[in-house]
Design a protein around this motif. Structure first.
Motif, PDB file in Angstrom:
ATOM      1  N   ILE A 120      -2.351   4.122   5.255  1.00 42.05           N
ATOM      2  CA  ILE A 120      -2.821   3.071   6.151  1.00 42.05           C
ATOM      3  C   ILE A 120      -2.969   3.655   7.542  1.00 42.05           C
ATOM      4  CG2 ILE A 120      -2.366   0.788   7.101  1.00 42.05           C
ATOM      5  CD1 ILE A 120      -0.632   0.208   4.729  1.00 42.05           C
ATOM      6  N   GLU A 121      -4.145   3.481   8.117  1.00 39.65           N
ATOM      7  CA  GLU A 121      -4.399   3.997   9.460  1.00 39.65           C
ATOM      8  C   GLU A 121      -5.100   2.937  10.293  1.00 39.65           C
ATOM      9  OE1 GLU A 121      -6.590   7.603   9.217  1.00 39.65           O
ATOM     10  OE2 GLU A 121      -5.021   8.702   8.135  1.00 39.65           O
ATOM     11  N   TRP A 122      -4.912   3.045  11.596  1.00 46.16           N
ATOM     12  CA  TRP A 122      -5.573   2.146  12.545  1.00 46.16           C
ATOM     13  C   TRP A 122      -6.749   2.879  13.165  1.00 46.16           C
ATOM     14  CZ3 TRP A 122      -6.703  -2.416  14.127  1.00 46.16           C
ATOM     15  CH2 TRP A 122      -7.132  -2.660  15.424  1.00 46.16           C
ATOM     16  N   ASN A 123      -7.938   2.288  13.016  1.00 46.13           N
ATOM     17  CA  ASN A 123      -9.142   2.842  13.616  1.00 46.13           C
ATOM     18  C   ASN A 123      -9.412   2.093  14.917  1.00 46.13           C
ATOM     19  OD1 ASN A 123     -11.851   3.469  14.339  1.00 46.13           O
ATOM     20  ND2 ASN A 123     -12.293   4.043  12.215  1.00 46.13           N
ATOM     21  N   ALA A 124      -9.024   2.743  16.012  1.00 47.71           N
ATOM     22  CA  ALA A 124      -9.139   2.074  17.313  1.00 47.71           C
ATOM     23  C   ALA A 124     -10.590   1.826  17.696  1.00 47.71           C
ATOM     24  CB  ALA A 124      -8.440   2.904  18.385  1.00 47.71           C
ATOM     25  N   GLU A 180      -7.612   0.782   8.087  1.00 49.26           N
ATOM     26  CA  GLU A 180      -8.201   1.580   7.022  1.00 49.26           C
ATOM     27  C   GLU A 180      -7.152   1.895   5.976  1.00 49.26           C
ATOM     28  OE1 GLU A 180     -10.054   4.995   8.778  1.00 49.26           O
ATOM     29  OE2 GLU A 180     -11.769   3.810   9.510  1.00 49.26           O
ATOM     30  N   VAL A 181      -7.507   1.566   4.741  1.00 50.83           N
ATOM     31  CA  VAL A 181      -6.636   1.831   3.606  1.00 50.83           C
ATOM     32  C   VAL A 181      -7.300   2.922   2.768  1.00 50.83           C
ATOM     33  CG1 VAL A 181      -5.487   0.850   1.586  1.00 50.83           C
ATOM     34  CG2 VAL A 181      -5.885  -0.580   3.610  1.00 50.83           C
ATOM     35  N   LYS A 182      -6.565   4.021   2.586  1.00 52.00           N
ATOM     36  CA  LYS A 182      -7.138   5.176   1.901  1.00 52.00           C
ATOM     37  C   LYS A 182      -6.348   5.488   0.642  1.00 52.00           C
ATOM     38  CE  LYS A 182      -8.624   7.386   6.240  1.00 52.00           C
ATOM     39  NZ  LYS A 182      -8.520   8.601   7.081  1.00 52.00           N
ATOM     40  N   GLY A 189     -10.251   9.222  -3.048  1.00 52.37           N
ATOM     41  CA  GLY A 189     -11.655   8.923  -3.313  1.00 52.37           C
ATOM     42  C   GLY A 189     -12.107   7.554  -2.853  1.00 52.37           C
ATOM     43  N   ARG A 190     -11.257   6.799  -2.168  1.00 53.17           N
ATOM     44  CA  ARG A 190     -11.633   5.448  -1.735  1.00 53.17           C
ATOM     45  C   ARG A 190     -11.211   5.236  -0.286  1.00 53.17           C
ATOM     46  NH1 ARG A 190      -9.184   4.625  -6.791  1.00 53.17           N
ATOM     47  NH2 ARG A 190     -10.619   3.959  -8.437  1.00 53.17           N
ATOM     48  N   LEU A 191     -12.083   4.538   0.451  1.00 52.03           N
ATOM     49  CA  LEU A 191     -11.780   4.180   1.834  1.00 52.03           C
ATOM     50  C   LEU A 191     -12.168   2.727   2.053  1.00 52.03           C
ATOM     51  CD1 LEU A 191     -10.960   4.718   4.767  1.00 52.03           C
ATOM     52  CD2 LEU A 191     -13.292   5.567   5.166  1.00 52.03           C
ATOM     53  N   LEU A 192     -11.194   1.912   2.347  1.00 60.29           N
ATOM     54  CA  LEU A 192     -11.400   0.491   2.611  1.00 60.29           C
ATOM     55  C   LEU A 192     -11.122   0.241   4.084  1.00 60.29           C
ATOM     56  CD1 LEU A 192     -11.835  -2.479   1.714  1.00 60.29           C
ATOM     57  CD2 LEU A 192      -9.391  -2.547   1.143  1.00 60.29           C
ATOM     58  N   CYS A 203       0.837  -1.204   0.000  1.00 65.79           N
ATOM     59  CA  CYS A 203       0.000   0.000   0.000  1.00 65.79           C
ATOM     60  C   CYS A 203       0.873   1.257   0.000  1.00 65.79           C
ATOM     61  CB  CYS A 203      -0.925   0.000   1.207  1.00 65.79           C
ATOM     62  SG  CYS A 203      -2.306  -1.167   1.066  1.00 65.79           S
ATOM     63  N   ALA A 204       1.944   1.240   0.777  1.00 64.88           N
ATOM     64  CA  ALA A 204       2.825   2.403   0.816  1.00 64.88           C
ATOM     65  C   ALA A 204       3.458   2.655  -0.540  1.00 64.88           C
ATOM     66  CB  ALA A 204       3.904   2.194   1.872  1.00 64.88           C
TER      67      ALA A 204
END
Length: 388
Positions: free
Chosen positions: A292-296, A302-304, A307-310, A285-286
């Motif tokens: 790439i973020e962690w949603n606590a 979360e992969v952004k 225009g897209r959010l997975l 992804c990088a």
């Protein structure tokens, strides 16, 4: 080739000169041979209890004979095996001569010598225990011995190692792979490639009876085995056990992203499960510009991209794409701190083009536009979930 396959008990001539010493050849082979007493008399058909030759005959050209006077054969008096009892032939247990007959072709060299040496001493090991379990080998086919090197059957070892055995025709080599190691070897060659690094070994793998045998120290050098104390001709080995239910194996690729070669660390080598290819989530992804973020709160990764959010929950529940619940099942698999995910899943949702060629070991990924990279470290709890 100086390969010791097995040692068999025999009976030889009642007097030392009865069994001729020397170098001879097998010149005839008979099934249920008939026998006539040396002093004369009626011919005794083969296959009956009165016939002392047993079920098979390997005739030798000893002393200028044509294979009918001296031979290696079975018996009708098993109590005589291990003694000096014959008129010059070499007697074996019937089950042993049956095996030998099938594995010795006409023309095989035979050396007969008189020696006080216990030939069983030539065998380094009679038994092999792996993780405390005695290994059962095919009859007379293991463990094998060549000098000080012991060879073990991959057929026995693969299930314990959790390995998948694959023949790679492009390189004429055998691939032995589990989740931690991918080892490539070629019969008769001393070069072994383990996790993309080539090593020169003292001994080469061998092929016998359509089975590949490897030197026992390959287990220590390439699979992390621990050799325990040796006693009473018994070899004891502790091997790392593959996690139960994990069918993933390493598969090294030459990776390129937008035609630029990308070198992954060994811990990020892609994994294969049947037809499903898992790739390391963070480095791919990088490299393609995703965040790439962690949603606590949601316990999800979360992969952004633009225009897209997975959003992928780590508990294995359905992922979400732009707030829509996906019916396609996927999960993040974590091994030794590296998160892996299905390439097919990622490429469809992030609009990547991916070309996978297993024969040439190439993985090509293309994408349209690089977004800003903003990678956050996942919390420690994430590293322990689904870990093996």
């Amino acid at each position: 080739d100086d390969l010791l396959i097995d040692v068999f008990p025999v009976a030889t001539g009642r007097l030392p000169h009865y069994t001729p010493e020397g170098n001879w050849q097998v010149v005839s082979k008979l099934v249920y041979p008939a026998w006539r007493p040396p002093g004369g008399g009626a011919l005794i058909p083969g296959g009956i209890p009165a016939n002392p030759l047993g079920p098979r005959w390997l005739g030798l050209n000893a002393l200028g004979t044509a294979g009918s006077s001296y031979g290696i054969h079975g018996n009708n008096s098993p109590y005589s095996i291990g003694t000096y009892a014959s008129s010059g032939c070499i007697r074996m247990y019937n089950e042993d001569i049956l095996w030998l007959y099938e594995h010795v072709p006409i023309g095989t060299n035979v050396q007969i010598v008189s020696t006080g040496q216990d030939l069983q001493s030539l065998k380094k090991y009679n038994q092999v225990y792996i993780n405390g379990v005695r290994q059962e080998f095919a009859s007379c086919l293991g463990p094998l011995q060549s000098g000080d090197t012991t060879y073990l059957s991959l057929r026995n070892l693969a299930p314990i190692l959790g390995c998948r055995l694959t023949w790679e025709s492009s390189s004429n080599s055998l691939i032995i792979a589990n989740i931690d190691s991918e080892v490539q070897l070629t019969i008769g060659k001393n070069t072994v490639t383990a996790n993309n690094t080539a090593y020169e070994t003292k001994d080469a793998p061998i092929l016998l009876e359509d089975t590949t045998y490897i030197p026992d120290y390959y287990l220590r050098d390439f699979f992390g085995a621990v050799f325990l104390a040796e006693e009473n001709k018994t070899l004891k080995i502790d091997l790392p056990i593959s996690p139960i239910g994990i069918n993933l194996v390493k598969h090294h690729f030459q990776l390129s992203i937008n035609d630029k070669e990308v070198c992954l660390p060994e811990s990020c080598t892609p994994l294969i499960e049947d037809e499903n290819l898992l790739v390391p989530l963070r480095p791919l992804c990088a490299a393609t510009g995703a965040e790439i973020e962690w949603n606590a709160n949601q316990q999800s990764v979360e992969v952004k991209t633009k225009g897209r959010l997975l959003s992928i929950p780590v508990d294995g529940s359905n992922a979400m794409f732009n707030n829509d619940i996906l019916t396609q099942q996927t999960h993040i698999f974590i091994h030794n701190g590296t998160a892996f995910i299905s390439l097919d899943f990622l490429r469809k949702l992030l609009c990547w083009e991916a070309e996978v060629d297993y024969s040439t070991r190439t993985l090509k990924i293309t994408y349209t536009k690089r977004a800003r990279i903003a990678t956050r470290i996942l919390p420690p709890i994430q590293m322990s979930l689904r870990a093996v």
